[in-house]
Design a protein around this motif. Structure first.
Motif, PDB file in Angstrom:
ATOM      1  N   SER A 111       0.837  -1.212   0.000  1.00 22.71           N
ATOM      2  CA  SER A 111       0.000   0.000   0.000  1.00 22.71           C
ATOM      3  C   SER A 111       0.868   1.256   0.000  1.00 22.71           C
ATOM      4  CB  SER A 111      -0.948   0.003   1.204  1.00 22.71           C
ATOM      5  OG  SER A 111      -0.223   0.099   2.413  1.00 22.71           O
ATOM      6  N   HIS A 112       2.082   1.158   0.571  1.00 21.53           N
ATOM      7  CA  HIS A 112       2.983   2.306   0.646  1.00 21.53           C
ATOM      8  C   HIS A 112       4.402   1.833   0.326  1.00 21.53           C
ATOM      9  CE1 HIS A 112      -0.401   3.603   3.079  1.00 21.53           C
ATOM     10  NE2 HIS A 112       0.075   4.826   3.175  1.00 21.53           N
ATOM     11  N   HIS A 113       5.174   2.688  -0.315  1.00 21.27           N
ATOM     12  CA  HIS A 113       6.583   2.349  -0.539  1.00 21.27           C
ATOM     13  C   HIS A 113       7.402   3.615  -0.688  1.00 21.27           C
ATOM     14  CE1 HIS A 113       7.236   3.469  -4.772  1.00 21.27           C
ATOM     15  NE2 HIS A 113       5.924   3.403  -4.804  1.00 21.27           N
ATOM     16  N   ALA A 114       8.688   3.510  -0.420  1.00 20.75           N
ATOM     17  CA  ALA A 114       9.610   4.620  -0.661  1.00 20.75           C
ATOM     18  C   ALA A 114      11.018   4.060  -0.758  1.00 20.75           C
ATOM     19  CB  ALA A 114       9.536   5.665   0.456  1.00 20.75           C
ATOM     20  N   ASP A 115      11.853   4.768  -1.496  1.00 17.01           N
ATOM     21  CA  ASP A 115      13.260   4.420  -1.602  1.00 17.01           C
ATOM     22  C   ASP A 115      14.078   5.478  -0.867  1.00 17.01           C
ATOM     23  OD1 ASP A 115      12.828   2.162  -3.206  1.00 17.01           O
ATOM     24  OD2 ASP A 115      12.736   3.402  -5.011  1.00 17.01           O
ATOM     25  N   GLY A 116      15.035   5.018  -0.082  1.00 13.95           N
ATOM     26  CA  GLY A 116      15.894   5.952   0.649  1.00 13.95           C
ATOM     27  C   GLY A 116      17.335   5.819   0.192  1.00 13.95           C
ATOM     28  N   TYR A 117      18.044   6.936   0.169  1.00  9.00           N
ATOM     29  CA  TYR A 117      19.435   6.935  -0.280  1.00  9.00           C
ATOM     30  C   TYR A 117      20.254   7.875   0.592  1.00  9.00           C
ATOM     31  CZ  TYR A 117      23.449   7.579  -3.425  1.00  9.00           C
ATOM     32  OH  TYR A 117      24.712   7.652  -3.962  1.00  9.00           O
ATOM     33  N   ASN A 118      21.358   7.374   1.068  1.00  9.33           N
ATOM     34  CA  ASN A 118      22.292   8.190   1.837  1.00  9.33           C
ATOM     35  C   ASN A 118      23.597   8.291   1.046  1.00  9.33           C
ATOM     36  OD1 ASN A 118      24.025   9.359   3.687  1.00  9.33           O
ATOM     37  ND2 ASN A 118      24.202   7.537   4.968  1.00  9.33           N
ATOM     38  N   PRO A 119      23.743   9.350   0.219  1.00  6.69           N
ATOM     39  CA  PRO A 119      24.905   9.449  -0.672  1.00  6.69           C
ATOM     40  C   PRO A 119      26.234   9.538   0.070  1.00  6.69           C
ATOM     41  CG  PRO A 119      23.600  11.483  -0.742  1.00  6.69           C
ATOM     42  CD  PRO A 119      22.832  10.502   0.089  1.00  6.69           C
ATOM     43  N   LEU A 120      26.195  10.003   1.315  1.00  2.00           N
ATOM     44  CA  LEU A 120      27.416  10.151   2.089  1.00  2.00           C
ATOM     45  C   LEU A 120      28.115   8.814   2.312  1.00  2.00           C
ATOM     46  CD1 LEU A 120      28.171  12.975   3.039  1.00  2.00           C
ATOM     47  CD2 LEU A 120      27.470  12.331   5.331  1.00  2.00           C
TER      48      LEU A 120
ATOM     49  N   GLY B 189      26.557   5.751   0.806  1.00  2.00           N
ATOM     50  CA  GLY B 189      26.164   4.835  -0.261  1.00  2.00           C
ATOM     51  C   GLY B 189      25.071   3.868   0.160  1.00  2.00           C
ATOM     52  N   ASP B 190      24.443   4.126   1.300  1.00  6.59           N
ATOM     53  CA  ASP B 190      23.366   3.237   1.775  1.00  6.59           C
ATOM     54  C   ASP B 190      22.114   3.444   0.933  1.00  6.59           C
ATOM     55  OD1 ASP B 190      25.055   2.669   4.018  1.00  6.59           O
ATOM     56  OD2 ASP B 190      24.299   4.493   4.975  1.00  6.59           O
ATOM     57  N   LYS B 191      21.527   2.323   0.484  1.00  9.67           N
ATOM     58  CA  LYS B 191      20.292   2.385  -0.295  1.00  9.67           C
ATOM     59  C   LYS B 191      19.306   1.417   0.302  1.00  9.67           C
ATOM     60  CE  LYS B 191      22.241   3.423  -4.800  1.00  9.67           C
ATOM     61  NZ  LYS B 191      22.660   2.871  -6.090  1.00  9.67           N
ATOM     62  N   LEU B 192      18.049   1.864   0.430  1.00  5.70           N
ATOM     63  CA  LEU B 192      17.048   0.893   0.840  1.00  5.70           C
ATOM     64  C   LEU B 192      15.698   1.189   0.240  1.00  5.70           C
ATOM     65  CD1 LEU B 192      14.982   1.710   3.448  1.00  5.70           C
ATOM     66  CD2 LEU B 192      17.151   1.728   4.609  1.00  5.70           C
ATOM     67  N   SER B 193      14.969   0.112   0.058  1.00  8.41           N
ATOM     68  CA  SER B 193      13.651   0.170  -0.533  1.00  8.41           C
ATOM     69  C   SER B 193      12.679  -0.395   0.491  1.00  8.41           C
ATOM     70  CB  SER B 193      13.650  -0.669  -1.816  1.00  8.41           C
ATOM     71  OG  SER B 193      12.398  -0.591  -2.421  1.00  8.41           O
ATOM     72  N   LEU B 194      11.721   0.437   0.880  1.00  6.28           N
ATOM     73  CA  LEU B 194      10.812   0.076   1.954  1.00  6.28           C
ATOM     74  C   LEU B 194       9.404  -0.143   1.397  1.00  6.28           C
ATOM     75  CD1 LEU B 194      10.996   0.006   5.169  1.00  6.28           C
ATOM     76  CD2 LEU B 194       9.969   2.267   5.084  1.00  6.28           C
ATOM     77  N   THR B 195       8.779  -1.224   1.792  1.00 13.56           N
ATOM     78  CA  THR B 195       7.392  -1.481   1.391  1.00 13.56           C
ATOM     79  C   THR B 195       6.562  -1.740   2.645  1.00 13.56           C
ATOM     80  OG1 THR B 195       8.063  -3.781   0.956  1.00 13.56           O
ATOM     81  CG2 THR B 195       7.775  -2.353  -0.960  1.00 13.56           C
ATOM     82  N   LEU B 196       5.327  -1.218   2.631  1.00 18.25           N
ATOM     83  CA  LEU B 196       4.431  -1.385   3.778  1.00 18.25           C
ATOM     84  C   LEU B 196       3.047  -1.795   3.326  1.00 18.25           C
ATOM     85  CD1 LEU B 196       5.961   1.726   4.419  1.00 18.25           C
ATOM     86  CD2 LEU B 196       5.004   1.092   6.591  1.00 18.25           C
ATOM     87  N   GLN B 197       2.383  -2.516   4.199  1.00 21.47           N
ATOM     88  CA  GLN B 197       0.961  -2.775   4.019  1.00 21.47           C
ATOM     89  C   GLN B 197       0.244  -2.127   5.197  1.00 21.47           C
ATOM     90  OE1 GLN B 197      -0.541  -4.076   1.294  1.00 21.47           O
ATOM     91  NE2 GLN B 197      -2.381  -3.321   2.303  1.00 21.47           N
ATOM     92  N   VAL B 198      -0.461  -1.032   4.920  1.00 19.47           N
ATOM     93  CA  VAL B 198      -1.201  -0.322   5.959  1.00 19.47           C
ATOM     94  C   VAL B 198      -2.682  -0.654   5.805  1.00 19.47           C
ATOM     95  CG1 VAL B 198      -1.806   1.946   6.898  1.00 19.47           C
ATOM     96  CG2 VAL B 198       0.503   1.539   6.038  1.00 19.47           C
ATOM     97  N   ASP B 199      -3.256  -1.168   6.880  1.00 22.40           N
ATOM     98  CA  ASP B 199      -4.691  -1.521   6.887  1.00 22.40           C
ATOM     99  C   ASP B 199      -5.370  -0.799   8.032  1.00 22.40           C
ATOM    100  OD1 ASP B 199      -4.643  -3.314   4.713  1.00 22.40           O
ATOM    101  OD2 ASP B 199      -3.867  -4.908   6.011  1.00 22.40           O
ATOM    102  N   GLY B 200      -6.383  -0.003   7.728  1.00 19.53           N
ATOM    103  CA  GLY B 200      -7.160   0.666   8.758  1.00 19.53           C
ATOM    104  C   GLY B 200      -6.319   1.480   9.732  1.00 19.53           C
ATOM    105  N   GLY B 201      -5.308   2.170   9.228  1.00 21.20           N
ATOM    106  CA  GLY B 201      -4.489   3.036  10.074  1.00 21.20           C
ATOM    107  C   GLY B 201      -3.403   2.314  10.844  1.00 21.20           C
ATOM    108  N   SER B 202      -3.264   0.998  10.615  1.00 27.26           N
ATOM    109  CA  SER B 202      -2.204   0.244  11.288  1.00 27.26           C
ATOM    110  C   SER B 202      -1.236  -0.368  10.278  1.00 27.26           C
ATOM    111  CB  SER B 202      -2.792  -0.882  12.132  1.00 27.26           C
ATOM    112  OG  SER B 202      -3.333  -0.359  13.311  1.00 27.26           O
TER     113      SER B 202
END
Ligand code: ZN
Length: 147
Positions: free
Chosen positions: A29-38, A40-53
């Motif tokens: 339901s939600h996702h974002a990619d994070g990058y720390n160029p300082l 080189g850390d990269k991560l891809s986050l995925t979430l399933q949000v149901d009814g506010g949880s």
């Protein structure tokens, strides 16, 4: 240069070796990619949000031990929590790692192992990346960079 070994406490090493929730939720339901160029850390986050949880949360990516362990600890900490609780944890975590090292910080349980990054300003971004990425995902921003 201070000794970095104190940072790599047992919990961090364990979460780096065996990261929790290391996978992709598809569809999410939600996702974002994070990058720390300082660093080189990269991560891809995925979430399933149901009814506010946050019913489920997972991450993939590559980076240093701190960034990976922090992402693993973050997913463990917010799984099953409400979105509001997760946002509040973000604020508390951010405060903990940005408080000057000579001042006391709130005990955040397991997450407190990362309080040690305060001694190493460069590492604060490694430890915060997963949390900024979580906030971006909840705010429906697709990508976030620590710079
Ligand atoms: Zn890093």
């Amino acid at each position: 240069m201070s000794d970095l070994s104190d940072l790599y406490q047992e919990v961090i090493l364990d979460h780096n070796r065996r990261p929790r929730n290391f996978r992709r939720i598809d569809p999410a339901s939600h996702h974002a990619d994070g990058y720390n160029p300082l660093c080189g850390d990269k991560l891809s986050l995925t979430l399933q949000v149901d009814g506010g949880s946050i019913a489920d949360v997972a991450f993939e990516g590559s980076g240093c031990a701190i960034s990976k362990a922090s992402a693993s600890l973050m997913t463990d900490a917010v799984k099953g929590k409400s979105v509001d609780e997760a946002r509040s944890l973000f604020e508390r975590f951010h405060r903990m790692v940005t408080t000057p090292p000579d001042l006391p910080v709130e005990d955040m349980g397991k997450l407190s192992v990362l309080a040690g990054v305060r001694e190493f300003p460069v590492r604060v971004k490694c430890a915060s990346l997963a949390w900024h990425t979580l906030k971006a995902a909840l705010d429906r921003k697709a990508a976030v960079s620590t710079e």
